[in-house]
Design a protein around this motif. Structure first.
Motif, PDB file in Angstrom:
ATOM      1  N   GLY A  46       0.757  -1.276  -0.196  1.00 14.66           N
ATOM      2  CA  GLY A  46       0.143   0.097   0.161  1.00 14.66           C
ATOM      3  C   GLY A  46       0.794   1.358   0.036  1.00 14.66           C
ATOM      4  O   GLY A  46       0.527   2.496  -0.626  1.00 14.66           O
ATOM      5  N   ASP A  68       3.898   4.026   6.091  1.00 11.73           N
ATOM      6  CA  ASP A  68       2.857   3.379   5.455  1.00 11.73           C
ATOM      7  C   ASP A  68       1.665   4.094   5.039  1.00 11.73           C
ATOM      8  O   ASP A  68       1.792   5.470   5.248  1.00 11.73           O
ATOM      9  CB  ASP A  68       2.374   2.404   6.814  1.00 11.73           C
ATOM     10  N   ASP A  69       0.972   3.567   4.378  1.00 13.87           N
ATOM     11  CA  ASP A  69      -0.288   4.319   3.587  1.00 13.87           C
ATOM     12  C   ASP A  69      -1.411   4.781   4.507  1.00 13.87           C
ATOM     13  O   ASP A  69      -1.647   6.111   4.486  1.00 13.87           O
ATOM     14  CB  ASP A  69      -0.872   3.376   2.400  1.00 13.87           C
TER      15      ASP A  69
END
Ligand code: IMP
Ligand code: MG
Length: 178
Positions: A43, A98-99
């Motif tokens: 992601g 992270d997304d």
């Protein structure tokens, strides 16, 4: 694909402006240091690609893969590390990217994994944050946008593996889940 969207939450322009701000803040924080930037596959790849081009500090890149949702929109409570880092972590300044920070379980798992390897520091930067959904006390050091508790896609985020390539972030029509 665009027909599956209910609403656009973040436009390309908003995203790119915010990432340039994050780049400045992160550069300032790590001035004079080199970082090991650890991106959470899959992601975070789009966000990472844009973020690193807004950073001037020296950095090395590594990836970690954590078990994901499968095709559901509910997170697993105990994420598993599917493939871990290839770099030496000891004594390095690690930045986790992270997304989205949702329940926080993924980031907590990765944070613990990295801490166990004796880094000089571990910080985290997430593109999106859904604070209402948190199941632990994990807080990101940098976050792009805080969003309400709605499932979003685009800019790397998927639903059932789809929609990652959208250059903006949006919500899906309920008909897509049914
Ligand atoms: P957490 O462990 O619940 O914090 O979940 C983090 C992971 O769940 C993220 O890396 C995403 O892959 C996924 N995720 C959480 N919310 C969404 C969403 O709204 N859309 C797409 N993926 C999501
Ligand atoms: Mg993910």
């Amino acid at each position: 694909m665009k027909n599956d969207l209910k609403q656009i939450l973040l436009t390309e322009e908003q995203i790119s402006l915010r990432i340039s701000e994050l780049g400045l803040e992160i550069d300032r924080h790590y001035e004079g240091k080199e970082i090991l930037l650890v991106t959470l596959l899959d992601g975070a790849i789009v966000f990472t690609a844009d973020l690193i081009r807004n950073l001037s500090i020296p950095l090395r890149l590594d990836c970690i893969r954590v078990s994901s949702y499968g095709d559901s929109t509910d997170p697993e409570t105990a994420p598993r590390i599917l493939s871990s880092l290839k770099s030496e972590v000891g004594g390095r300044h690690v930045l986790l990217v992270d997304d989205i920070l949702d329940t926080g379980n993924t980031m907590k798992r990765v944070h613990d994994e990295v801490l166990a390897r004796d880094p000089a520091s571990v910080q985290s930067c997430v593109f999106l944050d859904k604070p209402e959904r948190r199941q632990n006390d994990f807080k990101a050091d940098w976050s792009g946008f805080s969003i309400p508790d709605e499932f979003v896609v685009g800019y790397g985020l998927d639903y059932a593996g789809q929609y990652r390539q959208l250059p903006f972030v949006g919500t899906l029509k309920p008909s897509v889940y049914e």
